[in-house]
Write a protein that holds these residues in place. Structure first.
Motif, short mmCIF file in Angstrom:
data_model
loop_
_atom_site.label_atom_id
_atom_site.label_comp_id
_atom_site.label_asym_id
_atom_site.label_seq_id
_atom_site.Cartn_x
_atom_site.Cartn_y
_atom_site.Cartn_z
N GLU A 35 12.98 19.96 -32.90
CA GLU A 35 12.16 20.79 -31.77
C GLU A 35 13.36 21.16 -30.72
N LYS A 36 14.50 20.70 -30.78
CA LYS A 36 15.54 21.30 -29.80
C LYS A 36 16.21 22.49 -30.27
N SER A 37 15.86 23.02 -31.49
CA SER A 37 16.47 24.36 -31.87
C SER A 37 15.86 25.36 -31.05
N VAL A 38 16.56 26.60 -31.08
CA VAL A 38 16.08 27.74 -30.49
C VAL A 38 14.82 28.16 -31.06
N LYS A 39 14.06 28.52 -30.35
CA LYS A 39 12.50 29.07 -30.68
C LYS A 39 12.34 30.40 -30.30
N PHE A 40 12.17 31.40 -31.12
CA PHE A 40 11.93 32.80 -30.67
C PHE A 40 10.59 33.03 -30.62
N GLU A 41 9.91 33.08 -29.62
CA GLU A 41 8.71 33.43 -29.22
C GLU A 41 8.57 34.94 -29.05
N VAL A 42 7.04 35.33 -29.34
CA VAL A 42 6.80 36.82 -29.28
C VAL A 42 6.96 37.34 -27.80
N PRO A 43 7.57 38.22 -27.58
CA PRO A 43 7.85 38.75 -26.03
C PRO A 43 6.46 39.25 -25.69
N ASP A 44 6.45 39.45 -24.47
CA ASP A 44 5.29 40.35 -23.76
C ASP A 44 5.50 41.64 -24.23
N LEU A 45 4.60 42.20 -24.95
CA LEU A 45 5.00 43.43 -25.63
C LEU A 45 4.56 44.54 -24.40
N LEU A 46 4.04 44.38 -23.57
CA LEU A 46 3.89 45.57 -22.30
C LEU A 46 5.03 45.34 -21.55
N PHE A 47 5.61 44.37 -21.37
CA PHE A 47 7.02 44.26 -20.57
C PHE A 47 8.09 44.79 -21.57
N LEU A 48 8.18 44.41 -22.80
CA LEU A 48 9.03 44.83 -23.69
C LEU A 48 9.08 46.43 -23.54
N MET A 107 19.29 40.39 -23.38
CA MET A 107 17.99 40.31 -22.82
C MET A 107 17.26 39.28 -23.70
N PHE A 108 17.52 39.71 -25.36
CA PHE A 108 16.94 38.80 -26.36
C PHE A 108 17.52 37.54 -26.37
N LEU A 109 18.90 37.36 -25.84
CA LEU A 109 19.29 35.93 -26.05
C LEU A 109 18.86 35.27 -24.79
N VAL A 110 18.63 35.74 -23.90
CA VAL A 110 18.10 34.85 -22.67
C VAL A 110 16.70 34.72 -22.79
N MET A 111 16.04 35.74 -23.42
CA MET A 111 14.52 35.18 -23.95
C MET A 111 14.51 34.29 -25.01
N SER A 112 15.21 34.03 -25.67
CA SER A 112 15.11 32.95 -26.66
C SER A 112 15.70 31.53 -26.28
N ALA A 113 16.17 31.57 -25.29
CA ALA A 113 16.76 30.22 -24.18
C ALA A 113 15.66 29.83 -23.60
N ASP A 114 15.58 28.33 -23.66
CA ASP A 114 14.62 27.54 -23.04
C ASP A 114 15.00 27.80 -21.59
#
Length: 97
Positions: free
Chosen positions: A5-18, A65-72
């Protein structure tokens, strides 16, 4: 929490913002090329010189940006005051000749 559960999880980004970020980045690249191709050709004998530089910085920014998005983001809360201070210091340093 267990280790999985502590591993980095990549969630789907907000497609409109992206899509807005990618659209503005692409338009910026077009503007850089259209505004600087003649100057770059005269100075560097390569009309793509400034476009290549801007593209490299854009790619580095998108990777960041993608690295920061994937961090909690909760992990950054304790550093918030320091990060704000460094940001303000950087803004003040822009005015130092």
């Amino acid at each position: 929490m267990n280790a999985s559960e502590k591993s980095v999880k990549f969630e789907v980004p907000d497609l409109l913002f992206l899509s807005a970020v990618l659209l503005l980045t692409g338009l910026g690249l077009v503007m850089v090329y259209s505004a600087s191709s003649v100057t770059a050709l005269e100075r560097y004998q390569d009309s793509w010189h400034y476009l290549k530089r801007q593209l490299a910085f854009d790619l580095a920014g998108l990777v960041g940006m993608f690295l920061v998005m994937s961090a909690d983001y909760q992990r950054w809360v304790k550093w918030g005051g320091w990060l704000l201070g460094f940001s303000l210091l950087g803004l003040v340093l822009l005015y130092v000749p």
